[in-house]
Design a protein around this motif. Sequence first.
Motif, PDB file in Angstrom:
ATOM      1  N   ASP A  99       6.042   4.941  12.026  1.00 49.57           N
ATOM      2  CA  ASP A  99       5.960   4.088  10.846  1.00 49.57           C
ATOM      3  C   ASP A  99       5.814   2.643  11.276  1.00 49.57           C
ATOM      4  OD1 ASP A  99       8.418   3.240  11.679  1.00 49.57           O
ATOM      5  OD2 ASP A  99       9.559   4.334  10.146  1.00 49.57           O
ATOM      6  N   ASP A 100       5.801   1.733  10.320  1.00 48.64           N
ATOM      7  CA  ASP A 100       5.576   0.324  10.595  1.00 48.64           C
ATOM      8  C   ASP A 100       6.679  -0.287  11.447  1.00 48.64           C
ATOM      9  OD1 ASP A 100       3.252   0.379   9.217  1.00 48.64           O
ATOM     10  OD2 ASP A 100       4.174  -0.250   7.310  1.00 48.64           O
ATOM     11  N   ASP A 101       7.893   0.329  11.439  1.00 46.23           N
ATOM     12  CA  ASP A 101       8.994  -0.207  12.226  1.00 46.23           C
ATOM     13  C   ASP A 101       9.089   0.416  13.608  1.00 46.23           C
ATOM     14  OD1 ASP A 101       9.736  -1.828  10.131  1.00 46.23           O
ATOM     15  OD2 ASP A 101      10.965  -0.232   9.224  1.00 46.23           O
ATOM     16  N   GLY A 102       8.134   1.330  13.922  1.00 47.00           N
ATOM     17  CA  GLY A 102       8.117   1.946  15.239  1.00 47.00           C
ATOM     18  C   GLY A 102       8.987   3.181  15.325  1.00 47.00           C
ATOM     19  N   ASN A 103       9.498   3.741  14.190  1.00 47.98           N
ATOM     20  CA  ASN A 103      10.325   4.931  14.221  1.00 47.98           C
ATOM     21  C   ASN A 103       9.449   6.160  14.326  1.00 47.98           C
ATOM     22  OD1 ASN A 103      12.666   3.398  13.838  1.00 47.98           O
ATOM     23  ND2 ASN A 103      12.308   3.341  11.610  1.00 47.98           N
ATOM     24  N   ALA A 104       9.743   7.052  15.254  1.00 54.54           N
ATOM     25  CA  ALA A 104       8.909   8.226  15.465  1.00 54.54           C
ATOM     26  C   ALA A 104       8.906   9.096  14.224  1.00 54.54           C
ATOM     27  CB  ALA A 104       9.432   9.019  16.668  1.00 54.54           C
ATOM     28  N   ASN A 105       7.731   9.709  13.993  1.00 56.26           N
ATOM     29  CA  ASN A 105       7.500  10.662  12.912  1.00 56.26           C
ATOM     30  C   ASN A 105       7.708  10.069  11.526  1.00 56.26           C
ATOM     31  OD1 ASN A 105       6.988  12.740  14.767  1.00 56.26           O
ATOM     32  ND2 ASN A 105       9.201  13.094  15.000  1.00 56.26           N
ATOM     33  N   GLY A 106       7.696   8.768  11.411  1.00 56.02           N
ATOM     34  CA  GLY A 106       7.680   8.127  10.107  1.00 56.02           C
ATOM     35  C   GLY A 106       9.039   8.108   9.435  1.00 56.02           C
ATOM     36  N   SER A 107       9.040   7.692   8.158  1.00 55.34           N
ATOM     37  CA  SER A 107      10.265   7.585   7.369  1.00 55.34           C
ATOM     38  C   SER A 107      10.050   8.254   6.030  1.00 55.34           C
ATOM     39  CB  SER A 107      10.637   6.114   7.178  1.00 55.34           C
ATOM     40  OG  SER A 107      11.743   6.008   6.314  1.00 55.34           O
ATOM     41  N   ALA A 108      11.051   8.901   5.519  1.00 57.48           N
ATOM     42  CA  ALA A 108      10.903   9.650   4.276  1.00 57.48           C
ATOM     43  C   ALA A 108      10.679   8.732   3.097  1.00 57.48           C
ATOM     44  CB  ALA A 108      12.142  10.531   4.049  1.00 57.48           C
ATOM     45  N   ASP A 109      11.238   7.535   3.146  1.00 59.70           N
ATOM     46  CA  ASP A 109      11.111   6.614   2.013  1.00 59.70           C
ATOM     47  C   ASP A 109      10.126   5.492   2.322  1.00 59.70           C
ATOM     48  OD1 ASP A 109      12.618   5.501   3.935  1.00 59.70           O
ATOM     49  OD2 ASP A 109      14.183   4.710   2.598  1.00 59.70           O
ATOM     50  N   ASP A 110       9.094   5.859   3.040  1.00 61.16           N
ATOM     51  CA  ASP A 110       8.058   4.866   3.360  1.00 61.16           C
ATOM     52  C   ASP A 110       7.334   4.484   2.079  1.00 61.16           C
ATOM     53  OD1 ASP A 110       5.192   4.791   5.615  1.00 61.16           O
ATOM     54  OD2 ASP A 110       6.171   3.250   4.427  1.00 61.16           O
ATOM     55  N   GLU A 111       7.443   3.197   1.691  1.00 61.10           N
ATOM     56  CA  GLU A 111       6.850   2.767   0.429  1.00 61.10           C
ATOM     57  C   GLU A 111       5.406   2.329   0.584  1.00 61.10           C
ATOM     58  OE1 GLU A 111       9.326  -0.309  -0.992  1.00 61.10           O
ATOM     59  OE2 GLU A 111      11.088   0.970  -1.297  1.00 61.10           O
ATOM     60  N   ASN A 112       4.935   1.960   1.759  1.00 59.22           N
ATOM     61  CA  ASN A 112       3.603   1.397   1.923  1.00 59.22           C
ATOM     62  C   ASN A 112       2.502   2.447   1.969  1.00 59.22           C
ATOM     63  OD1 ASN A 112       4.637  -1.190   2.003  1.00 59.22           O
ATOM     64  ND2 ASN A 112       4.979  -1.097   4.219  1.00 59.22           N
ATOM     65  N   MET A 113       2.765   3.539   2.661  1.00 63.72           N
ATOM     66  CA  MET A 113       1.679   4.497   2.844  1.00 63.72           C
ATOM     67  C   MET A 113       2.243   5.848   3.230  1.00 63.72           C
ATOM     68  SD  MET A 113      -1.481   4.234   5.529  1.00 63.72           S
ATOM     69  CE  MET A 113      -1.823   2.583   4.931  1.00 63.72           C
ATOM     70  N   ASP A 114       1.720   6.887   2.642  1.00 62.82           N
ATOM     71  CA  ASP A 114       2.111   8.226   3.027  1.00 62.82           C
ATOM     72  C   ASP A 114       1.682   8.480   4.469  1.00 62.82           C
ATOM     73  OD1 ASP A 114       0.964  11.323   3.065  1.00 62.82           O
ATOM     74  OD2 ASP A 114       2.951  11.092   2.157  1.00 62.82           O
ATOM     75  N   GLU A 115       2.570   9.122   5.257  1.00 63.76           N
ATOM     76  CA  GLU A 115       2.302   9.311   6.687  1.00 63.76           C
ATOM     77  C   GLU A 115       1.026  10.097   6.938  1.00 63.76           C
ATOM     78  OE1 GLU A 115       4.341  11.339  10.645  1.00 63.76           O
ATOM     79  OE2 GLU A 115       5.434  11.274   8.740  1.00 63.76           O
ATOM     80  N   GLN A 116       0.817  11.147   6.163  1.00 62.16           N
ATOM     81  CA  GLN A 116      -0.378  11.959   6.374  1.00 62.16           C
ATOM     82  C   GLN A 116      -1.644  11.167   6.078  1.00 62.16           C
ATOM     83  OE1 GLN A 116      -0.366  15.661   4.246  1.00 62.16           O
ATOM     84  NE2 GLN A 116      -2.483  16.157   4.771  1.00 62.16           N
ATOM     85  N   GLN A 117      -1.621  10.399   4.996  1.00 62.86           N
ATOM     86  CA  GLN A 117      -2.793   9.579   4.659  1.00 62.86           C
ATOM     87  C   GLN A 117      -3.045   8.527   5.730  1.00 62.86           C
ATOM     88  OE1 GLN A 117      -2.375   7.481   0.971  1.00 62.86           O
ATOM     89  NE2 GLN A 117      -4.465   6.671   1.002  1.00 62.86           N
ATOM     90  N   ARG A 118      -1.963   7.948   6.242  1.00 62.68           N
ATOM     91  CA  ARG A 118      -2.096   6.941   7.297  1.00 62.68           C
ATOM     92  C   ARG A 118      -2.728   7.540   8.552  1.00 62.68           C
ATOM     93  NH1 ARG A 118       0.395   2.166   8.982  1.00 62.68           N
ATOM     94  NH2 ARG A 118       0.805   1.996  11.208  1.00 62.68           N
ATOM     95  N   ASN A 119      -2.264   8.741   8.929  1.00 61.71           N
ATOM     96  CA  ASN A 119      -2.813   9.393  10.111  1.00 61.71           C
ATOM     97  C   ASN A 119      -4.289   9.723   9.936  1.00 61.71           C
ATOM     98  OD1 ASN A 119      -0.378   9.240  11.439  1.00 61.71           O
ATOM     99  ND2 ASN A 119       0.270  11.326  10.929  1.00 61.71           N
ATOM    100  N   GLU A 120      -4.676  10.121   8.733  1.00 60.68           N
ATOM    101  CA  GLU A 120      -6.084  10.402   8.467  1.00 60.68           C
ATOM    102  C   GLU A 120      -6.931   9.152   8.678  1.00 60.68           C
ATOM    103  OE1 GLU A 120      -6.369  11.911   4.543  1.00 60.68           O
ATOM    104  OE2 GLU A 120      -5.282  13.785   4.977  1.00 60.68           O
ATOM    105  N   GLN A 121      -6.442   8.026   8.194  1.00 60.04           N
ATOM    106  CA  GLN A 121      -7.198   6.783   8.322  1.00 60.04           C
ATOM    107  C   GLN A 121      -7.292   6.327   9.772  1.00 60.04           C
ATOM    108  OE1 GLN A 121      -4.966   4.333   5.661  1.00 60.04           O
ATOM    109  NE2 GLN A 121      -6.019   5.060   3.820  1.00 60.04           N
ATOM    110  N   ILE A 122      -6.184   6.498  10.510  1.00 62.61           N
ATOM    111  CA  ILE A 122      -6.223   6.144  11.929  1.00 62.61           C
ATOM    112  C   ILE A 122      -7.225   7.019  12.662  1.00 62.61           C
ATOM    113  CG2 ILE A 122      -4.865   6.138  14.064  1.00 62.61           C
ATOM    114  CD1 ILE A 122      -2.436   5.345  12.424  1.00 62.61           C
ATOM    115  N   MET A 123      -7.275   8.300  12.316  1.00 63.22           N
ATOM    116  CA  MET A 123      -8.214   9.214  12.967  1.00 63.22           C
ATOM    117  C   MET A 123      -9.652   8.845  12.648  1.00 63.22           C
ATOM    118  SD  MET A 123      -6.206  12.840  12.524  1.00 63.22           S
ATOM    119  CE  MET A 123      -7.534  13.761  13.287  1.00 63.22           C
ATOM    120  N   ASP A 124      -9.893   8.371  11.424  1.00 59.11           N
ATOM    121  CA  ASP A 124     -11.248   7.918  11.077  1.00 59.11           C
ATOM    122  C   ASP A 124     -11.683   6.782  11.996  1.00 59.11           C
ATOM    123  OD1 ASP A 124     -11.590   9.727   9.052  1.00 59.11           O
ATOM    124  OD2 ASP A 124     -10.825   8.387   7.490  1.00 59.11           O
TER     125      ASP A 124
END
Length: 658
Positions: free
Chosen positions: A94-119
């Motif tokens: 996540d944005d704070d450097g925590n592995a595997n993201g955070s459950a209450d991530d308000e900025n972006m869903d982890e899966q959507q973020r990973n898709e965009q990074i892969m693009d």
Amino acid sequence: MLHKGHVMLDETQVVLNYGNRYGLLGSNGSGKSTFLRLLGARCVPIPSSIDVFHLKEEVEASDTSALEAVMSVDAERAKLEADADMLNNMMGTDDDGNANGSADDENMDEQQRNEQIMDLLNIIYERLDDMDSSTAEVRARKILKGLGFTHAMQAKATKDFSGGWRMRVALARALFISPVCLLLDEPTNHLDMEAVLWLEDYLSKWNRILLCISHSQDFLNNVCSHMIHLSPKKKLVYYDGNYDQFVKTKTEKEVNQLKQYKWEQDQIKSMKEYIARFGHGTAKNVRQAQSKEKVLEKMVRAGLTDKPVEDKKFNFAFPNPGHLPPPVLAFQNVHFGYPKCEKLYDGISFGVDLDSRVALVGANGCGKTTLVKLIAGELTPTDGDIRPHMHLKMSRFTQHFVDVLDLTKTPLEYFQSLYPDEARDELRKYLGRFGVSGKMQVQVMNELSDGQKARVVLSKMGKEAPHILLLDEPTNHLDMESIDSLAEAIQKFTGGVILVSHDMRLISQVAKEIWVCENKTINIYKGDINKFKMEMRLQLGIGDKPAELKGDSSVAREGGGGEKEKTNKAAATEKKVRKDIGGISVAKSAPPTAPAPQATVSKSKPEQSNGGGDAWSDDEESSTVPPPAPQPAANGGACPETGKVEWRLCGLCNKRHP
């Protein structure tokens, strides 16, 4: 944008869209080259992910071969690999450097973020594939060959080349690197006609951002999909289409603007007359006058239409030199070769008279400039005879025309030193005919642009009243208006003209004969310059089928082609990716406090501007943005232990997948 105390740009925007090829237009001295240097130095806010390459100087003279100089792109490769590592590290964090993201991530869903990074990773890896060392040498040799380098010349050290050839090496390197944003300032100046045609074809397929300055209408028509006009009001005005479409659209716009301006002025005049006449009359007339005052104030607040500014027209002129009986100049069995070099000419014979209008064409190194020097008497033939008329006067414009000027003086001071007996006011009037007017006359020539210096040299040639004009690439730095004025002056000139130029429009306007310099001799070509150009294109394997004109929104108008929809979707995906991922942003920057313009570099298609017309697109479908990467698994394709994605080259589709 300020340059040496002068305002070049004032409250304007720079918008360069991915996949478009822009031609930058403006008069000599308006600040085009300065603007390119400003962009190349990143003096305006440009995202760090956008690599900008400004071709401004030749490669360094060293023991490095031309081929090695072109292939030295390790810096860009290292940057791309570092970006790929950074994005891989971002996968599953996540944005704070925590592995595997955070459950209450308000900025972006982890899966959507990973898709965009892969693009974005897919784009980077495809770029690295383009730079694959297994194909690098082939691509570099292809570019060098197109620019006129033989196989032997490609292995030659850069220190053994002249400045013009080292500039070609620099151009080849820029094309080989293929940056996101390529800035070129008069790229055809050091090229022969064959290399110009090859470069036209190569750049017409450029699928990134291209911004170039050129005063060749043929080049702009064949390369550019959009035009940017640096107007006299210090604004950048954008037009769709090539140069011809720009002229058409600009003319129509100015006609409509003039009609609107006249209508508004008539309305203002009528209302002011009514107010002055009835403003102090009866109560009814006073109310009507007050109503018209309010209408007038409302028109002024809304903004009145400016009167169109006409392009400056120059009055280049070369005086009548008088009559000389032929033959004016005769070559009889002339041989010439530089010491310890192969002969350039072997037994050539021809004559030049006052009615001669000759254009010399041929590959670089065939001896066009050498022939002009032989005609001017600067070189002596190794054998044979050159017989000029005893009263013959010639004036020569060289590619190094600046050498004839005293750059420490102003144009007016320079002419006063050459012609001390002439009145100052007469010299000022004469310089004004060649576009050297106003403040330019009293400005030190070292501060003038190359185009302005060229006009000073042309005015000097006119003052010499020659019988024959020898013009070696006179249009290299002149703007469109100056080139048109020069062509008109040559047409009216009653003496002879020998012209060396790669500007085919100028040749078509002034040349009656085309002499081809090749195989140590000179052959008169049977046909016009357009026929010569088409034959050369066929010899280069370019073909004669022109590109199809299409509007910027033609994709939307065509309504539903599958491949078109994929292209638009890919462009939208990449734009969203670059906006969302931290550190690689193309969001519109706030205008700087300095006079520098705002810069926006995006990869989305622009809206139609200024009632513009069409944009160039090739017959073949070419997607400027790679398609999106395959969809990841639920965990983004990341390793459950490390949280990183391992990319491998697929043996089926030859692309990298997690």
